[in-house]
Design an enzyme around this catalytic site. Structure first.
Site, PDB file in Angstrom:
ATOM      1  N   HIS A  59       0.866  -1.182   0.000  1.00  0.00           N
ATOM      2  CA  HIS A  59       0.000   0.000   0.000  1.00  0.00           C
ATOM      3  C   HIS A  59       0.903   1.233   0.000  1.00  0.00           C
ATOM      4  O   HIS A  59       2.129   1.129   0.122  1.00  0.00           O
ATOM      5  CB  HIS A  59      -0.948   0.004   1.200  1.00  0.00           C
ATOM      6  CG  HIS A  59      -0.265   0.085   2.527  1.00  0.00           C
ATOM      7  ND1 HIS A  59       0.462  -0.966   3.064  1.00  0.00           N
ATOM      8  CD2 HIS A  59      -0.192   1.094   3.449  1.00  0.00           C
ATOM      9  CE1 HIS A  59       0.938  -0.611   4.242  1.00  0.00           C
ATOM     10  NE2 HIS A  59       0.564   0.632   4.492  1.00  0.00           N
ATOM     11  N   HIS A  61       1.177   3.995   2.021  1.00  0.00           N
ATOM     12  CA  HIS A  61       1.590   4.788   3.172  1.00  0.00           C
ATOM     13  C   HIS A  61       3.105   4.968   3.133  1.00  0.00           C
ATOM     14  O   HIS A  61       3.842   4.080   2.700  1.00  0.00           O
ATOM     15  CB  HIS A  61       1.143   4.127   4.468  1.00  0.00           C
ATOM     16  CG  HIS A  61      -0.320   4.307   4.737  1.00  0.00           C
ATOM     17  ND1 HIS A  61      -1.005   3.558   5.673  1.00  0.00           N
ATOM     18  CD2 HIS A  61      -1.233   5.157   4.188  1.00  0.00           C
ATOM     19  CE1 HIS A  61      -2.279   3.938   5.688  1.00  0.00           C
ATOM     20  NE2 HIS A  61      -2.442   4.899   4.789  1.00  0.00           N
ATOM     21  N   ASP A  63       5.638   4.874   5.066  1.00  0.00           N
ATOM     22  CA  ASP A  63       6.610   3.952   5.654  1.00  0.00           C
ATOM     23  C   ASP A  63       6.783   2.678   4.832  1.00  0.00           C
ATOM     24  O   ASP A  63       7.604   1.834   5.176  1.00  0.00           O
ATOM     25  CB  ASP A  63       6.221   3.608   7.098  1.00  0.00           C
ATOM     26  CG  ASP A  63       4.817   3.032   7.224  1.00  0.00           C
ATOM     27  OD1 ASP A  63       3.895   3.581   6.599  1.00  0.00           O
ATOM     28  OD2 ASP A  63       4.639   2.038   7.957  1.00  0.00           O
TER      29      ASP A  63
END
Length: 309
Positions: A59, A61, A63
């Protein structure tokens, strides 16, 4: 198959843990799963090298993806000319493209962005495949399972020699390939000396996710399940609110799937001093092997029947 944990922290890196990334060496095929900030340095630090051709993103995000621009730039400096395929959840191609071009340059080598959905065979190889699996996070997300084909059955050399009188040689190879052979006027069928097909290995990486039935299904009999275990049970409501799992929930998934080994990852910074609580809670719910993923840790994924040799 060797799995190296390059980054095992939650959303924020610590002095001991980098953000999410896993390197998998599958018999000389080098695969990277997620690419948090600083991944290229982790690859150098832990000696994995950069020779990957496929990056699997769970995904978008930060990080999990902020290391992509730096890694691409390093490849540019190293005069890479081989294409790189970046696999990411459906609907994120534009975001990945913007991320790649964030520094105002375009890589000198081909970059292919492949959008994937749960159930897709993302990478199809003669001996294994990588599939996308459904996960549950706060944005478009998938997990990945590396599934090897069944291997040939074990050849019973003693039986071939003693019962059928077949000496070592080309006939052994033919029988092991599934071909019948003629020997001393008799037709020997391969099943007479070759056992049933033996399972390959299964490696599952969830990325960030709530506990999910689809992950249990995909992880059935997994030799190594790497599961989101961001929080302990006393933060279960926080885990639910942020679409993460607790260590005990990850262990429940592993138990229901019948996995052999569970690796806990994406560890919240609140456990920077000690994550023993996570391991203890996971071991209370799962009888298989539980390991706390640490940066630089390497796990060798053996064949299910490795103890027979």
């Amino acid at each position: 198959m060797r799995v190296t944990f390059l980054g095992t922290s939650g959303a924020v890196p610590t002095t001991q843990r980098n953000t999410s990334s896993i390197f998998c060496n599958r018999d000389g095929d080098y695969l990277l799963f997620d690419c948090g900030e600083g991944t290229q340095r982790q690859m150098m630090r832990y000696g994995t090298g950069f020779a990957i051709d496929h990056l699997f993103v769970t995904h978008l995000h930060g990080d999990h993806v902020l290391g992509i621009p730096g890694l691409l730039q390093t490849w540019d400096f190293n005069e890479r000319d081989r294409p790189i395929a970046i696999h990411a959840p459906a609907g994120t191609r534009g975001n990945i493209k913007q991320l790649i071009q964030a520094n105002g340059t375009t890589p000198s080598f081909p970059v292919r962005i492949n959008e994937v959905s749960a159930g897709d065979v993302v990478l199809d190889r003669p001996e294994y495949e990588v599939r996308a699996i459904e996960t549950a996070h706060r944005c478009a997300s998938v997990g990945y399972v590396l599934d090897e084909d069944d291997r040939k059955g074990k050849f019973d050399r003693e039986k071939a020699e003693e019962e059928f009188g077949i000496p070592p040689g080309p006939k052994y190879s033919k029988l092991h390939r599934g071909e019948a052979v003629e020997h001393e006027g008799k037709t020997i069928q391969p099943e007479a000396v070759v056992g049933p097909p033996r399972p390959g290995r299964r490696f599952v990486y969830t990325g960030d996710t709530l506990p999910k039935e689809s992950v249990i299904d995909a992880s059935e009999g997994a030799d190594l399940l790497v599961h989101d275990a961001t929080f302990a049970e006393d933060r279960k409501e926080r885990a639910k609110a942020t679409a993460h799992s607790t260590a005990r929930e990850a262990a429940d998934v592993a138990r229901q799937a019948g996995a052999s080994t569970l690796a806990l990852t994406h560890i919240s910074t609140r456990y920077a001093a000690s994550a023993d609580q996570l391991v203890e809670e996971a071991r209370d719910a799962f009888d298989g092997e539980v390991v706390l993923a640490e940066d630089g840790m390497e796990r060798r994924v053996e064949f299910p029947d490795a103890d027979e040799y």
